[in-house]
Write a protein that holds these residues in place. Structure first.
Motif, PDB file in Angstrom:
ATOM      1  N   GLN A   1       0.840  -1.186   0.000  1.00  0.00           N
ATOM      2  CA  GLN A   1       0.000   0.000   0.000  1.00  0.00           C
ATOM      3  C   GLN A   1       0.879   1.241   0.000  1.00  0.00           C
ATOM      4  O   GLN A   1       1.875   1.315   0.701  1.00  0.00           O
ATOM      5  CB  GLN A   1      -0.906  -0.014   1.221  1.00  0.00           C
ATOM      6  N   LEU A   2       0.500   2.219  -0.803  1.00  0.00           N
ATOM      7  CA  LEU A   2       1.289   3.433  -0.940  1.00  0.00           C
ATOM      8  C   LEU A   2       0.857   4.461   0.086  1.00  0.00           C
ATOM      9  O   LEU A   2      -0.332   4.712   0.265  1.00  0.00           O
ATOM     10  CB  LEU A   2       1.111   4.003  -2.346  1.00  0.00           C
ATOM     11  N   SER A   3       1.822   5.072   0.748  1.00  0.00           N
ATOM     12  CA  SER A   3       1.491   6.138   1.682  1.00  0.00           C
ATOM     13  C   SER A   3       2.647   7.112   1.817  1.00  0.00           C
ATOM     14  O   SER A   3       3.819   6.737   1.655  1.00  0.00           O
ATOM     15  CB  SER A   3       1.133   5.581   3.066  1.00  0.00           C
ATOM     16  N   ALA A  21      10.723  15.649   6.563  1.00  0.00           N
ATOM     17  CA  ALA A  21      10.933  14.333   5.974  1.00  0.00           C
ATOM     18  C   ALA A  21       9.603  13.770   5.499  1.00  0.00           C
ATOM     19  O   ALA A  21       8.572  13.965   6.150  1.00  0.00           O
ATOM     20  CB  ALA A  21      11.572  13.394   6.994  1.00  0.00           C
ATOM     21  N   CYS A  22       9.639  13.087   4.399  1.00  0.00           N
ATOM     22  CA  CYS A  22       8.460  12.425   3.844  1.00  0.00           C
ATOM     23  C   CYS A  22       8.806  10.951   3.652  1.00  0.00           C
ATOM     24  O   CYS A  22       9.580  10.612   2.750  1.00  0.00           O
ATOM     25  CB  CYS A  22       8.080  13.063   2.519  1.00  0.00           C
ATOM     26  N   THR A  23       8.266  10.098   4.489  1.00  0.00           N
ATOM     27  CA  THR A  23       8.490   8.663   4.367  1.00  0.00           C
ATOM     28  C   THR A  23       7.535   8.112   3.321  1.00  0.00           C
ATOM     29  O   THR A  23       6.318   8.165   3.494  1.00  0.00           O
ATOM     30  CB  THR A  23       8.274   7.961   5.711  1.00  0.00           C
ATOM     31  N   ALA A  24       8.099   7.619   2.234  1.00  0.00           N
ATOM     32  CA  ALA A  24       7.303   7.188   1.076  1.00  0.00           C
ATOM     33  C   ALA A  24       7.180   5.672   1.077  1.00  0.00           C
ATOM     34  O   ALA A  24       7.889   4.977   0.348  1.00  0.00           O
ATOM     35  CB  ALA A  24       7.954   7.690  -0.201  1.00  0.00           C
ATOM     36  N   SER A  25       6.267   5.138   1.839  1.00  0.00           N
ATOM     37  CA  SER A  25       6.091   3.692   1.948  1.00  0.00           C
ATOM     38  C   SER A  25       5.440   3.129   0.685  1.00  0.00           C
ATOM     39  O   SER A  25       4.433   3.643   0.212  1.00  0.00           O
ATOM     40  CB  SER A  25       5.235   3.349   3.157  1.00  0.00           C
ATOM     41  N   GLY A  26       6.049   2.060   0.161  1.00  0.00           N
ATOM     42  CA  GLY A  26       5.498   1.408  -1.017  1.00  0.00           C
ATOM     43  C   GLY A  26       5.922   2.028  -2.335  1.00  0.00           C
ATOM     44  O   GLY A  26       5.654   1.461  -3.397  1.00  0.00           O
ATOM     45  N   PHE A  27       6.576   3.152  -2.297  1.00  0.00           N
ATOM     46  CA  PHE A  27       7.017   3.835  -3.528  1.00  0.00           C
ATOM     47  C   PHE A  27       8.435   3.403  -3.894  1.00  0.00           C
ATOM     48  O   PHE A  27       9.291   3.282  -3.026  1.00  0.00           O
ATOM     49  CB  PHE A  27       7.006   5.357  -3.334  1.00  0.00           C
TER      50      PHE A  27
END
Length: 126
Positions: A1-3, A21-27
């Motif tokens: 899942q993208l978040s 900071a931007c944690t880009a999970s799934g990207f």
């Protein structure tokens, strides 16, 4: 899942610094363009910085004129995180900062992004 999850906001004095900071999970970072948007109180979101990968493997960046020389956008591939280093902060930098991701070429136009985080508050005041 993208978040996308932003962090690092807070209170700073004029002339001070913050790093968002931007944690880009799934990207998969090389496949996406990322941007930071700023929404000042009572105003619309405006793009302040964007970053994307070129076919040659380098990063292309662009900035809103008012933040050039003060803000720096970067990516950490190991941490899957996009940063916005904010230096020489001004009171007009106050607002909510949102991280966005999309597959279009790097742009400061919000309509070109498909994913948006919930934002982090930045307040610059003496």
């Amino acid at each position: 899942q993208l978040s996308l999850v932003e962090s690092g906001g807070g209170l700073a004095q004029p002339g001070g610094s913050l790093r968002l900071a931007c944690t880009a999970s799934g990207f998969h970072l090389p496949f996406y363009t990322f941007a930071w948007f700023h929404q000042a109180p009572g105003k619309e979101q405006e793009g302040v910085a964007c970053i994307g990968s070129t076919p040659g493997g380098t990063d292309y960046t662009d900035y809103k004129d008012s933040v050039k020389g003060r803000f720096t956008i970067s990516k950490d591939y190991a941490k899957n995180t996009v940063y916005l280093q904010m230096d020489s902060l001004k009171p007009e930098d106050t607002g909510v900062y949102y991280c966005a991701a999309g597959t279009a070429s790097p742009t400061l136009r919000a309509a070109q992004y498909d994913y948006l985080g919930r934002g982090t508050q930045v307040t610059v005041t003496s």
